[in-house]
Design a protein around this motif. Structure first.
Motif, short mmCIF file in Angstrom:
data_model
loop_
_atom_site.label_atom_id
_atom_site.label_comp_id
_atom_site.label_asym_id
_atom_site.label_seq_id
_atom_site.Cartn_x
_atom_site.Cartn_y
_atom_site.Cartn_z
N LYS A 81 -12.10 8.93 -0.36
CA LYS A 81 -13.34 8.16 -0.50
C LYS A 81 -14.11 8.13 0.83
O LYS A 81 -15.32 8.27 0.85
CB LYS A 81 -13.05 6.74 -0.96
CG LYS A 81 -12.60 6.65 -2.40
CD LYS A 81 -12.25 5.21 -2.77
CE LYS A 81 -11.63 5.13 -4.15
NZ LYS A 81 -11.18 3.76 -4.45
N ASP A 82 -13.38 7.93 1.93
CA ASP A 82 -14.02 7.91 3.25
C ASP A 82 -14.66 9.27 3.57
O ASP A 82 -15.76 9.32 4.11
CB ASP A 82 -13.00 7.55 4.34
CG ASP A 82 -12.54 6.10 4.26
OD1 ASP A 82 -13.20 5.30 3.56
OD2 ASP A 82 -11.52 5.78 4.89
N ASP A 142 -2.33 5.40 -2.38
CA ASP A 142 -3.48 4.55 -2.08
C ASP A 142 -4.18 5.01 -0.80
O ASP A 142 -5.40 5.05 -0.73
CB ASP A 142 -3.06 3.08 -1.91
CG ASP A 142 -2.50 2.47 -3.18
OD1 ASP A 142 -2.88 2.92 -4.28
OD2 ASP A 142 -1.68 1.53 -3.06
N THR A 192 0.83 -1.19 0.00
CA THR A 192 0.00 0.00 0.00
C THR A 192 0.87 1.25 0.00
O THR A 192 1.73 1.42 0.85
CB THR A 192 -0.92 0.02 1.24
OG1 THR A 192 -1.70 -1.17 1.25
CG2 THR A 192 -1.84 1.23 1.22
N SER A 239 -6.01 8.27 -1.43
CA SER A 239 -7.22 8.00 -2.22
C SER A 239 -8.33 7.44 -1.34
O SER A 239 -9.50 7.84 -1.44
CB SER A 239 -6.88 7.03 -3.35
OG SER A 239 -8.04 6.62 -4.03
N GLN A 240 -7.99 6.49 -0.47
CA GLN A 240 -8.99 5.89 0.41
C GLN A 240 -9.53 6.91 1.40
O GLN A 240 -10.72 6.92 1.71
CB GLN A 240 -8.41 4.68 1.16
CG GLN A 240 -9.44 3.93 1.97
CD GLN A 240 -10.57 3.38 1.12
OE1 GLN A 240 -10.35 2.71 0.13
NE2 GLN A 240 -11.81 3.67 1.51
#
Length: 111
Positions: free
Chosen positions: A40-41, A33, A29, A36-37
């Motif tokens: 999204k969260d 990454d 990871t 990006s997560q």
């Protein structure tokens, strides 16, 4: 939901059950990454906040304009909250929680 009681040894972690961690995936990871997560969260949290705000207003049976006037917040702010462009923070978030739990008392206090 099942409750599991675990005794831990303060010196070692031997008392903890093994988790399901894919160490290879974790090592692979990247910071990109993770960023990006996180984005999204944050987007998902904004959607949840928008749904909550809309649900509170609908529960009170008020239009966006009526709701904005009752809680003394601009109509644009209400629209931004409900569209997920902004999130209510601080006192506004607390007021929404109170309006959700005890709407009559909250509305009468705002008169």
């Amino acid at each position: 939901m099942k409750t599991v009681h675990v005794k831990t040894d303060s010196v070692t972690l031997a008392g903890l059950p093994l988790g399901r961690v894919d160490e290879n995936r974790l090592d692979a990871t990247s910071e990109k990454d993770i960023t990006s997560q996180m984005a999204k969260d944050d987007a998902e949290a904004m959607k949840d906040s928008a749904k909550f705000t809309r649900r509170v207003r609908h529960r009170l049976g008020l239009s966006q304009l009526e709701f904005s006037q009752r809680i003394d917040v601009s109509l644009e702010t209400i629209r931004n909250w409900e569209q997920g462009k902004r999130q209510p923070t601080g006192a506004a978030r607390a007021l929404l929680k109170v309006l959700n739990k005890v709407p009559e008392a909250a509305l009468s206090a705002l008169i």
